[in-house]
Design a protein around this motif. Structure first.
Motif, mmCIF file in Angstrom:
data_model
loop_
_atom_site.group_PDB
_atom_site.id
_atom_site.type_symbol
_atom_site.label_atom_id
_atom_site.label_comp_id
_atom_site.label_asym_id
_atom_site.label_seq_id
_atom_site.Cartn_x
_atom_site.Cartn_y
_atom_site.Cartn_z
ATOM 1 N N ALA A 25 0.827 -1.203 0.000
ATOM 2 C CA ALA A 25 0.000 0.000 0.000
ATOM 3 C C ALA A 25 0.860 1.252 0.000
ATOM 4 C CB ALA A 25 -0.927 -0.008 1.216
ATOM 5 N N MET A 26 1.907 1.240 0.803
ATOM 6 C CA MET A 26 2.790 2.398 0.875
ATOM 7 C C MET A 26 3.521 2.620 -0.439
ATOM 8 S SD MET A 26 5.968 3.087 3.455
ATOM 9 C CE MET A 26 6.848 1.729 2.710
ATOM 10 N N ALA A 27 3.994 1.540 -1.063
ATOM 11 C CA ALA A 27 4.711 1.660 -2.336
ATOM 12 C C ALA A 27 3.823 2.257 -3.413
ATOM 13 C CB ALA A 27 5.228 0.291 -2.768
ATOM 14 N N GLN A 28 2.537 1.940 -3.350
ATOM 15 C CA GLN A 28 1.624 2.412 -4.380
ATOM 16 C C GLN A 28 1.141 3.839 -4.132
ATOM 17 O OE1 GLN A 28 -1.426 -0.358 -5.524
ATOM 18 N NE2 GLN A 28 -2.786 1.247 -6.280
ATOM 19 N N LEU A 100 21.141 -3.431 -12.709
ATOM 20 C CA LEU A 100 20.847 -3.127 -14.105
ATOM 21 C C LEU A 100 20.086 -4.262 -14.780
ATOM 22 C CD1 LEU A 100 24.255 -1.589 -15.235
ATOM 23 C CD2 LEU A 100 22.128 -0.351 -14.838
ATOM 24 N N GLY A 101 20.487 -5.490 -14.460
ATOM 25 C CA GLY A 101 19.896 -6.641 -15.128
ATOM 26 C C GLY A 101 18.604 -7.129 -14.517
ATOM 27 N N ASN A 102 18.316 -6.696 -13.293
ATOM 28 C CA ASN A 102 17.111 -7.185 -12.623
ATOM 29 C C ASN A 102 16.485 -6.063 -11.794
ATOM 30 O OD1 ASN A 102 15.172 -8.988 -11.675
ATOM 31 N ND2 ASN A 102 16.401 -9.548 -9.897
ATOM 32 N N PRO A 103 16.019 -5.018 -12.463
ATOM 33 C CA PRO A 103 15.447 -3.895 -11.717
ATOM 34 C C PRO A 103 14.196 -4.310 -10.947
ATOM 35 C CG PRO A 103 14.973 -3.683 -14.055
ATOM 36 C CD PRO A 103 15.936 -4.829 -13.920
ATOM 37 N N ASN A 104 14.171 -3.969 -9.672
ATOM 38 C CA ASN A 104 13.046 -4.307 -8.814
ATOM 39 C C ASN A 104 12.176 -3.055 -8.647
ATOM 40 O OD1 ASN A 104 11.283 -4.938 -6.748
ATOM 41 N ND2 ASN A 104 12.832 -5.898 -5.446
ATOM 42 N N GLN A 105 11.177 -2.923 -9.514
ATOM 43 C CA GLN A 105 10.369 -1.709 -9.496
ATOM 44 C C GLN A 105 9.565 -1.568 -8.209
ATOM 45 O OE1 GLN A 105 10.698 0.709 -11.626
ATOM 46 N NE2 GLN A 105 12.161 -0.463 -12.838
ATOM 47 N N ARG A 106 9.073 -2.672 -7.677
ATOM 48 C CA ARG A 106 8.325 -2.595 -6.415
ATOM 49 C C ARG A 106 9.260 -2.188 -5.275
ATOM 50 N NH1 ARG A 106 4.428 -7.353 -4.507
ATOM 51 N NH2 ARG A 106 3.121 -6.339 -6.075
ATOM 52 N N GLY A 107 10.463 -2.761 -5.278
ATOM 53 C CA GLY A 107 11.426 -2.393 -4.242
ATOM 54 C C GLY A 107 11.798 -0.927 -4.317
ATOM 55 N N LEU A 108 11.976 -0.427 -5.543
ATOM 56 C CA LEU A 108 12.298 0.985 -5.722
ATOM 57 C C LEU A 108 11.149 1.862 -5.251
ATOM 58 C CD1 LEU A 108 14.139 3.234 -6.819
ATOM 59 C CD2 LEU A 108 12.997 2.930 -9.033
ATOM 60 N N ALA A 109 9.918 1.498 -5.612
ATOM 61 C CA ALA A 109 8.752 2.278 -5.190
ATOM 62 C C ALA A 109 8.636 2.305 -3.672
ATOM 63 C CB ALA A 109 7.487 1.706 -5.812
ATOM 64 N N THR A 110 8.920 1.160 -3.035
ATOM 65 C CA THR A 110 8.876 1.093 -1.574
ATOM 66 C C THR A 110 9.926 2.010 -0.970
ATOM 67 O OG1 THR A 110 8.082 -1.194 -1.627
ATOM 68 C CG2 THR A 110 9.088 -0.436 0.418
ATOM 69 N N ALA A 113 9.012 5.644 -1.318
ATOM 70 C CA ALA A 113 7.935 5.994 -0.389
ATOM 71 C C ALA A 113 8.462 6.156 1.029
ATOM 72 C CB ALA A 113 6.837 4.928 -0.436
ATOM 73 N N ILE A 114 9.367 5.265 1.436
ATOM 74 C CA ILE A 114 9.930 5.359 2.777
ATOM 75 C C ILE A 114 10.787 6.616 2.903
ATOM 76 C CG2 ILE A 114 11.646 4.320 4.329
ATOM 77 C CD1 ILE A 114 10.396 1.629 3.770
ATOM 78 N N ARG A 115 11.550 6.941 1.868
ATOM 79 C CA ARG A 115 12.373 8.151 1.914
ATOM 80 C C ARG A 115 11.500 9.409 1.958
ATOM 81 N NH1 ARG A 115 17.764 7.599 1.151
ATOM 82 N NH2 ARG A 115 18.453 5.461 0.773
ATOM 83 N N ASP A 116 10.390 9.371 1.262
ATOM 84 C CA ASP A 116 9.472 10.503 1.335
ATOM 85 C C ASP A 116 8.887 10.625 2.742
ATOM 86 O OD1 ASP A 116 7.915 12.633 0.001
ATOM 87 O OD2 ASP A 116 6.221 11.335 0.486
ATOM 88 N N TRP A 117 8.505 9.501 3.313
ATOM 89 C CA TRP A 117 7.995 9.463 4.691
ATOM 90 C C TRP A 117 9.061 9.982 5.659
ATOM 91 C CZ3 TRP A 117 7.345 4.063 7.379
ATOM 92 C CH2 TRP A 117 6.812 4.230 8.676
ATOM 93 N N ALA A 118 10.314 9.618 5.434
ATOM 94 C CA ALA A 118 11.411 9.985 6.341
ATOM 95 C C ALA A 118 11.644 11.493 6.409
ATOM 96 C CB ALA A 118 12.692 9.274 5.914
ATOM 97 N N ARG A 119 11.145 12.209 5.438
ATOM 98 C CA ARG A 119 11.311 13.660 5.456
ATOM 99 C C ARG A 119 10.562 14.294 6.619
ATOM 100 N NH1 ARG A 119 9.323 15.390 -0.297
ATOM 101 N NH2 ARG A 119 9.793 17.458 0.529
ATOM 102 N N ASN A 120 9.539 13.604 7.125
ATOM 103 C CA ASN A 120 8.715 14.170 8.188
ATOM 104 C C ASN A 120 8.550 13.244 9.391
ATOM 105 O OD1 ASN A 120 7.819 16.638 6.689
ATOM 106 N ND2 ASN A 120 6.961 15.091 5.310
ATOM 107 N N ASP A 121 9.340 12.177 9.450
ATOM 108 C CA ASP A 121 9.192 11.211 10.539
ATOM 109 C C ASP A 121 10.569 10.767 11.008
ATOM 110 O OD1 ASP A 121 7.021 9.092 11.791
ATOM 111 O OD2 ASP A 121 8.972 8.151 11.420
#
Length: 201
Positions: A25-28, A100-110, A113-121
């Motif tokens: 949910a957070m990643a999305q 490069l060979g195995n980009p994890n898009q869900r991991g990146l999105a997560t 999202a956590i880094r964005d959250w960390a700006r205020n927490d």
């Protein structure tokens, strides 16, 4: 508690299921999307199942951060552990190729999202800081093992991780594995250079 609540609240997989659902949910949609009612609906249980494992939403978020931090630290330790007969250059190329060979898009999105959250927490910021510290230490060690001075190694490690995150946001080369191999080798060779002469001279 209903039977389905009990199934989703078994003292192992149940808590893990809630945390995984929260991460999705957070990643999305960001941290504001992590709501007990929404997660319960996704898992097919009532809210009562949530309180089998967590005191409240804050407890879930704390354990979500622990899960993410521990997973990222374990992953970076695994991928930076030298293989038998491998040079530091080889290790850096392998690290780059893994992304490069195995980009994890869900991991990146997560992570974003956590880094964005960390700006205020503060708790989220502390988890991000721990992960970044481990990543930096591991890659700095590879550059130092390649013969680089510590101060320069720190700078080059920062460049490498900037590349690792940045490349996931742009279209990758379309020429297949050989192009990826060449890209990784060229990038690492540039990062390992300590002079300003162009590559090839």
């Amino acid at each position: 508690m209903t039977h389905s609540d009990q199934k989703a609240s078994t003292k192992g997989d149940g808590a893990s299921a809630w945390i995984k659902a929260a991460l999705r949910a957070m990643a999305q949609d960001g941290i504001s999307a992590v709501r007990v009612e929404v997660l319960a609906k996704e898992l097919g249980v009532t809210k009562g199942g949530f309180y089998w494992h967590f005191k409240d939403r804050a407890d879930l978020l704390s354990r979500l951060l622990d899960d993410w931090r521990d997973g990222r630290i374990a992953a970076v330790r695994a991928v930076t552990e030298p293989k038998e007969g491998e040079t530091p250059r080889d290790g850096l190329i392998r690290l780059l190729l893994r992304q490069l060979g195995n980009p994890n898009q869900r991991g990146l999105a997560t992570e974003l999202a956590i880094r964005d959250w960390a700006r205020n927490d503060l708790q989220a910021a502390a988890a991000v800081e721990q992960v970044d510290a481990e990543r930096s230490a591991r890659v700095i060690a590879l550059f130092i093992a390649a013969g680089m001075e510590p101060d320069l190694a720190r700078t080059r490690a920062w460049y490498l991780y900037s590349l690792l995150f940045g490349q996931a946001l742009v279209t990758p080369p379309q020429d297949g594995t050989a192009a990826m191999d060449k890209l990784a080798e060229d990038a690492v060779d540039m990062l390992l250079r300590t002079t300003r002469e162009p590559i090839g001279q």
